[in-house]
Enzyme design. Structure first.
Site, PDB file in Angstrom:
ATOM      1  N   SER A 114       2.638   2.742   1.126  1.00 27.26           N
ATOM      2  CA  SER A 114       2.708   2.170  -0.218  1.00 27.26           C
ATOM      3  C   SER A 114       3.655   0.989  -0.311  1.00 27.26           C
ATOM      4  O   SER A 114       3.633   0.267  -1.297  1.00 27.26           O
ATOM      5  CB  SER A 114       3.155   3.234  -1.226  1.00 27.26           C
ATOM      6  OG  SER A 114       4.438   3.718  -0.890  1.00 27.26           O
ATOM      7  N   CYS A 115       4.493   0.766   0.696  1.00 27.52           N
ATOM      8  CA  CYS A 115       5.509  -0.273   0.592  1.00 27.52           C
ATOM      9  C   CYS A 115       5.785  -0.862   1.950  1.00 27.52           C
ATOM     10  O   CYS A 115       5.982  -0.129   2.917  1.00 27.52           O
ATOM     11  CB  CYS A 115       6.791   0.306   0.011  1.00 27.52           C
ATOM     12  SG  CYS A 115       8.154  -0.862  -0.037  1.00 27.52           S
TER      13      CYS A 115
END
Length: 274
Positions: A114-115
């Site tokens: 996600s990052c």
């Protein structure tokens, strides 16, 4: 063959359709990929298998470790130590003249799906400067063409059709032609796969192109676009403050909320014509 999806049984509940029923469902694959440089571990990212060499090349380029595919002697997918072999390791050998990456304990290269910058200690640690003059790029794209890009991106997302669980990054020409598309559980991985493909194809810098992402426009995506020499980054969702600040600094056009016939142009709006 890359395991982009897997099937598992689920209990399907539809309150309007009566009794629950069991059925198979297809899920997007998520597995760790370790990137090694000269057999030394550098980074681990959670990704959807497939185009792993491109992912590694794009990561190294967007981190400023390499400037072109010519800096890499070999990049190969390795079996690793898992049983059965999952081929979740890419080993990269850099040219003798290329400085090895600095492995500072304060700059942890582990990333989730996600990052792309979660493991890094500070903004100073993640900030890299591009070798390409994005601000001087004369790209001009009609707003009508931009408005058509999300549908073209969505139409090409084959794995998303089966799972509903992947981000996409697509590289387009100023006329709206889709050049390449990559899907991944991580939006930053999808972008790295696009950039790595371009590097291996000898197409850097990506002057005169638009990068469209299926989610939000975050700092790390703006940085990756800048490192690849892309003059316009567009997203179907919102940009972050840091993404807008970096785009302004780079002279990159940043477009957000690209949906239907509406869009917000946050920086370098002169490239979008109405």
């Amino acid at each position: 063959m890359a395991r982009t999806t897997t099937r598992r049984p689920v209990l399907k509940i539809n309150l309007a359709a009566g009794e629950p029923r069991r059925r198979p469902d297809e899920l997007a694959a998520e597995e760790p990929l370790e990137i090694r440089v000269r057999r030394q571990p550098l980074a681990v990212t959670m990704r959807t298998p497939g185009h792993d060499i491109d992912l590694a090349m794009g990561f190294l380029l967007s981190e400023g470790i390499i400037t072109s595919a010519g800096d890499v002697v070999t990049a190969q997918l390795c079996a690793g130590t898992d049983t059965p072999n999952t081929y979740n390791v890419v080993d990269v050998v850099l040219g003798e003249s290329v400085p090895p990456p600095v492995t500072d304990p304060t700059r942890n290269f582990y990333t989730t799906s996600s990052c792309g910058v979660c493991g890094k200690a500070s903004i100073d640690a993640v900030r890299t400067r591009s070798a390409f003059d994005v601000a001087g790029d004369p790209l001009s794209v009609p707003a009508r063409v931009l408005a058509e890009l999300p549908d073209r991106l969505r139409a090409a997302q084959r794995t998303f059709d089966r799972t509903g669980g992947l981000h996409a990054a697509g590289l387009f020409t100023a006329d709206g032609e889709l050049v390449v598309l990559r899907e991944d559980v991580g939006r930053h991985n999808a972008v790295d796969k696009v950039i790595g493909w371009a590097a291996r194809a000898g197409r850097l810098p990506l002057a005169g192109h638009v990068l469209l992402v299926s989610g939000r426009a975050s700092f790390e995506l703006a940085q990756k676009a800048w490192m690849a020499g892309i003059p316009m980054l567009a997203a179907v969702s919102a940009p972050s403050t840091l993404a807008a600040s970096l785009a302004e600094e780079a002279g990159m056009t940043l477009v957000g909320f690209l949906r239907g016939e509406t869009m917000n142009v946050y920086t370098a709006a002169e490239r979008v014509t109405v």
